[in-house]
Design a protein around this motif. Structure first.
Motif, PDB file in Angstrom:
ATOM      1  N   ALA A 124       0.833  -1.197   0.000  1.00  0.00           N
ATOM      2  CA  ALA A 124       0.000   0.000   0.000  1.00  0.00           C
ATOM      3  C   ALA A 124       0.872   1.253   0.000  1.00  0.00           C
ATOM      4  O   ALA A 124       0.604   2.211  -0.726  1.00  0.00           O
ATOM      5  CB  ALA A 124      -0.939  -0.009   1.202  1.00  0.00           C
ATOM      6  N   ALA A 125       1.937   1.247   0.795  1.00  0.00           N
ATOM      7  CA  ALA A 125       2.848   2.400   0.814  1.00  0.00           C
ATOM      8  C   ALA A 125       3.563   2.551  -0.525  1.00  0.00           C
ATOM      9  O   ALA A 125       3.723   3.665  -1.035  1.00  0.00           O
ATOM     10  CB  ALA A 125       3.857   2.246   1.943  1.00  0.00           C
ATOM     11  N   LEU A 126       3.959   1.438  -1.124  1.00  0.00           N
ATOM     12  CA  LEU A 126       4.610   1.485  -2.431  1.00  0.00           C
ATOM     13  C   LEU A 126       3.652   1.996  -3.493  1.00  0.00           C
ATOM     14  O   LEU A 126       4.025   2.809  -4.345  1.00  0.00           O
ATOM     15  CB  LEU A 126       5.145   0.095  -2.801  1.00  0.00           C
ATOM     16  CG  LEU A 126       5.881   0.001  -4.126  1.00  0.00           C
ATOM     17  CD1 LEU A 126       7.120   0.889  -4.111  1.00  0.00           C
ATOM     18  CD2 LEU A 126       6.264  -1.442  -4.406  1.00  0.00           C
ATOM     19  N   THR A 127       2.404   1.557  -3.436  1.00  0.00           N
ATOM     20  CA  THR A 127       1.394   2.039  -4.374  1.00  0.00           C
ATOM     21  C   THR A 127       1.190   3.540  -4.221  1.00  0.00           C
ATOM     22  O   THR A 127       1.086   4.273  -5.211  1.00  0.00           O
ATOM     23  CB  THR A 127       0.051   1.308  -4.145  1.00  0.00           C
ATOM     24  OG1 THR A 127       0.268  -0.088  -4.302  1.00  0.00           O
ATOM     25  CG2 THR A 127      -1.011   1.780  -5.108  1.00  0.00           C
ATOM     26  N   GLY A 128       1.149   4.010  -2.974  1.00  0.00           N
ATOM     27  CA  GLY A 128       1.012   5.443  -2.742  1.00  0.00           C
ATOM     28  C   GLY A 128       2.168   6.224  -3.325  1.00  0.00           C
ATOM     29  O   GLY A 128       1.981   7.275  -3.946  1.00  0.00           O
ATOM     30  N   LEU A 151      -5.374  10.494  -8.311  1.00  0.00           N
ATOM     31  CA  LEU A 151      -4.605  10.159  -7.115  1.00  0.00           C
ATOM     32  C   LEU A 151      -5.515  10.063  -5.894  1.00  0.00           C
ATOM     33  O   LEU A 151      -5.445   9.104  -5.125  1.00  0.00           O
ATOM     34  CB  LEU A 151      -3.519  11.210  -6.876  1.00  0.00           C
ATOM     35  CG  LEU A 151      -2.654  10.987  -5.641  1.00  0.00           C
ATOM     36  CD1 LEU A 151      -1.616   9.920  -5.925  1.00  0.00           C
ATOM     37  CD2 LEU A 151      -1.989  12.265  -5.222  1.00  0.00           C
ATOM     38  N   CYS A 152      -6.398  11.039  -5.721  1.00  0.00           N
ATOM     39  CA  CYS A 152      -7.321  11.011  -4.576  1.00  0.00           C
ATOM     40  C   CYS A 152      -8.221   9.785  -4.629  1.00  0.00           C
ATOM     41  O   CYS A 152      -8.467   9.144  -3.604  1.00  0.00           O
ATOM     42  CB  CYS A 152      -8.168  12.288  -4.548  1.00  0.00           C
ATOM     43  SG  CYS A 152      -7.295  13.740  -3.991  1.00  0.00           S
ATOM     44  N   ILE A 153      -8.710   9.462  -5.808  1.00  0.00           N
ATOM     45  CA  ILE A 153      -9.596   8.299  -5.944  1.00  0.00           C
ATOM     46  C   ILE A 153      -8.850   7.011  -5.582  1.00  0.00           C
ATOM     47  O   ILE A 153      -9.358   6.176  -4.832  1.00  0.00           O
ATOM     48  CB  ILE A 153     -10.184   8.225  -7.367  1.00  0.00           C
ATOM     49  CG1 ILE A 153     -11.192   9.373  -7.564  1.00  0.00           C
ATOM     50  CG2 ILE A 153     -10.839   6.875  -7.627  1.00  0.00           C
ATOM     51  CD1 ILE A 153     -11.671   9.534  -8.990  1.00  0.00           C
ATOM     52  N   MET A 156      -8.097   7.037  -1.720  1.00  0.00           N
ATOM     53  CA  MET A 156      -9.268   6.895  -0.843  1.00  0.00           C
ATOM     54  C   MET A 156      -9.970   5.559  -1.030  1.00  0.00           C
ATOM     55  O   MET A 156     -10.311   4.890  -0.071  1.00  0.00           O
ATOM     56  CB  MET A 156     -10.241   8.046  -1.081  1.00  0.00           C
ATOM     57  CG  MET A 156      -9.720   9.376  -0.565  1.00  0.00           C
ATOM     58  SD  MET A 156     -10.945  10.652  -0.653  1.00  0.00           S
ATOM     59  CE  MET A 156     -12.132  10.051   0.542  1.00  0.00           C
ATOM     60  N   ARG A 157     -10.217   5.178  -2.296  1.00  0.00           N
ATOM     61  CA  ARG A 157     -11.012   3.971  -2.540  1.00  0.00           C
ATOM     62  C   ARG A 157     -10.192   2.692  -2.366  1.00  0.00           C
ATOM     63  O   ARG A 157     -10.602   1.768  -1.672  1.00  0.00           O
ATOM     64  CB  ARG A 157     -11.608   4.020  -3.950  1.00  0.00           C
ATOM     65  CG  ARG A 157     -12.389   2.793  -4.334  1.00  0.00           C
ATOM     66  CD  ARG A 157     -13.621   2.629  -3.482  1.00  0.00           C
ATOM     67  NE  ARG A 157     -14.284   1.388  -3.825  1.00  0.00           N
ATOM     68  CZ  ARG A 157     -15.019   0.695  -3.005  1.00  0.00           C
ATOM     69  NH1 ARG A 157     -15.229   1.142  -1.787  1.00  0.00           N
ATOM     70  NH2 ARG A 157     -15.567  -0.431  -3.361  1.00  0.00           N
ATOM     71  N   PHE A 158      -9.024   2.634  -2.990  1.00  0.00           N
ATOM     72  CA  PHE A 158      -8.285   1.373  -3.025  1.00  0.00           C
ATOM     73  C   PHE A 158      -7.299   1.226  -1.866  1.00  0.00           C
ATOM     74  O   PHE A 158      -7.053   0.116  -1.407  1.00  0.00           O
ATOM     75  CB  PHE A 158      -7.578   1.212  -4.372  1.00  0.00           C
ATOM     76  CG  PHE A 158      -8.544   1.233  -5.532  1.00  0.00           C
ATOM     77  CD1 PHE A 158      -9.412   0.178  -5.743  1.00  0.00           C
ATOM     78  CD2 PHE A 158      -8.621   2.328  -6.369  1.00  0.00           C
ATOM     79  CE1 PHE A 158     -10.321   0.199  -6.788  1.00  0.00           C
ATOM     80  CE2 PHE A 158      -9.520   2.356  -7.417  1.00  0.00           C
ATOM     81  CZ  PHE A 158     -10.373   1.292  -7.630  1.00  0.00           C
ATOM     82  N   GLU A 162     -12.570   3.529   1.327  1.00  0.00           N
ATOM     83  CA  GLU A 162     -13.765   4.360   1.457  1.00  0.00           C
ATOM     84  C   GLU A 162     -14.822   3.919   0.451  1.00  0.00           C
ATOM     85  O   GLU A 162     -14.528   3.230  -0.527  1.00  0.00           O
ATOM     86  CB  GLU A 162     -13.406   5.835   1.216  1.00  0.00           C
ATOM     87  CG  GLU A 162     -12.445   6.406   2.226  1.00  0.00           C
ATOM     88  CD  GLU A 162     -13.058   6.537   3.608  1.00  0.00           C
ATOM     89  OE1 GLU A 162     -14.281   6.699   3.712  1.00  0.00           O
ATOM     90  OE2 GLU A 162     -12.296   6.469   4.587  1.00  0.00           O
ATOM     91  N   THR A 163     -16.051   4.349   0.670  1.00  0.00           N
ATOM     92  CA  THR A 163     -17.121   4.046  -0.278  1.00  0.00           C
ATOM     93  C   THR A 163     -16.919   4.880  -1.534  1.00  0.00           C
ATOM     94  O   THR A 163     -16.244   5.917  -1.520  1.00  0.00           O
ATOM     95  CB  THR A 163     -18.497   4.378   0.329  1.00  0.00           C
ATOM     96  OG1 THR A 163     -18.567   5.796   0.562  1.00  0.00           O
ATOM     97  CG2 THR A 163     -18.724   3.618   1.627  1.00  0.00           C
ATOM     98  N   TRP A 164     -17.551   4.442  -2.623  1.00  0.00           N
ATOM     99  CA  TRP A 164     -17.424   5.188  -3.872  1.00  0.00           C
ATOM    100  C   TRP A 164     -18.011   6.585  -3.740  1.00  0.00           C
ATOM    101  O   TRP A 164     -17.467   7.548  -4.268  1.00  0.00           O
ATOM    102  CB  TRP A 164     -18.095   4.439  -5.022  1.00  0.00           C
ATOM    103  CG  TRP A 164     -17.204   3.408  -5.635  1.00  0.00           C
ATOM    104  CD1 TRP A 164     -17.316   2.058  -5.555  1.00  0.00           C
ATOM    105  CD2 TRP A 164     -16.028   3.654  -6.422  1.00  0.00           C
ATOM    106  NE1 TRP A 164     -16.283   1.456  -6.234  1.00  0.00           N
ATOM    107  CE2 TRP A 164     -15.483   2.408  -6.784  1.00  0.00           C
ATOM    108  CE3 TRP A 164     -15.380   4.806  -6.842  1.00  0.00           C
ATOM    109  CZ2 TRP A 164     -14.339   2.287  -7.552  1.00  0.00           C
ATOM    110  CZ3 TRP A 164     -14.235   4.686  -7.617  1.00  0.00           C
ATOM    111  CH2 TRP A 164     -13.719   3.434  -7.962  1.00  0.00           C
ATOM    112  N   ARG A 165     -19.116   6.701  -3.026  1.00  0.00           N
ATOM    113  CA  ARG A 165     -19.754   8.013  -2.888  1.00  0.00           C
ATOM    114  C   ARG A 165     -18.826   9.003  -2.184  1.00  0.00           C
ATOM    115  O   ARG A 165     -18.595  10.105  -2.673  1.00  0.00           O
ATOM    116  CB  ARG A 165     -21.067   7.902  -2.129  1.00  0.00           C
ATOM    117  CG  ARG A 165     -21.770   9.236  -2.049  1.00  0.00           C
ATOM    118  CD  ARG A 165     -22.984   9.255  -1.179  1.00  0.00           C
ATOM    119  NE  ARG A 165     -23.738   8.017  -1.160  1.00  0.00           N
ATOM    120  CZ  ARG A 165     -24.828   7.836  -0.460  1.00  0.00           C
ATOM    121  NH1 ARG A 165     -25.310   8.799   0.276  1.00  0.00           N
ATOM    122  NH2 ARG A 165     -25.458   6.696  -0.471  1.00  0.00           N
TER     123      ARG A 165
END
Length: 194
Positions: A124-128, A151-153, A156-158, A162-165
């Motif tokens: 997750a850190a590498l993906t970020g 980037l925010c999507i 936040m999502r993956f 967070e929810t899609w909304r």
């Protein structure tokens, strides 16, 4: 589903399964009944395995290498003086701090027992980091709006779950806020589409 096992002092053992999905092995209502000692024992049992001395040294060397590389690049951009700074001054100062922290971790990290072993969660850190680097690379080409939104999507999502909304709403608000602050209010030279 396993049954909760009583623990001295009330509550249940860390072997219970959480239907609440709260990251713990206990249902949410049982977490409130645990004593601080029982919570500490549960956290100790659930934490990832500790990293060894080799992992501490390797991560320290990576941080030192990034810091030294950034020092070289910032010097190439020009430092100037505090009264007349050039583009490399702030990156230079931050890079020096980064290299110093890496050196401190290299020396003092041998006694550190809190470092976690690299696991699947380390991705997750590498993906970020990779998505942040992609955003920086794309900004001069297509502006900051679309890369920042993507980037925010992703974060936040993956990465954040967070929810899609909420992901779409907060991502749009973040990009709009940055646009309002840096483009409209401060009139900076940040690359933008609109």
């Amino acid at each position: 589903m396993q049954a909760a096992t009583p623990v001295p002092g009330g509550g249940s053992s860390p072997n219970a399964v959480s239907p609440a999905g709260n990251g713990s092995n206990l249902p949410a209502e049982e977490l409130d009944d645990l004593t601080p000692e029982q919570l500490a024992a549960q956290w100790e049992e659930e934490k990832p395995p500790a990293a060894g001395a080799l992992a501490n040294v390797a991560s320290s060397l990576v941080v030192i290498g990034v810091g030294v590389g950034a020092v070289v690049l910032s010097i190439a951009m020009g430092l100037g003086t505090p009264s007349a700074p050039q583009p490399g001054l702030w990156p230079f100062m931050i890079s020096c701090v980064l290299a110093a922290l890496g050196l401190f971790q290299l020396v003092m990290g041998r006694r550190n027992r809190d470092a976690e072993k690299f696991t699947r969660m380390s991705l997750a850190a590498l993906t970020g980091l990779v998505t942040l680097a992609a955003m920086v690379a794309l900004m001069p080409l297509i502006g900051f709006e679309l890369p920042a939104l993507v980037l925010c999507i992703i974060w936040m999502r993956f990465l954040g779950g967070e929810t899609w909304r909420s992901t779409l709403l907060v991502s749009a608000l973040v990009v709009a806020a940055f646009y309002g602050i840096f483009v409209l209010a401060l009139n900076t030279s940040i690359p933008h589409l609109f």
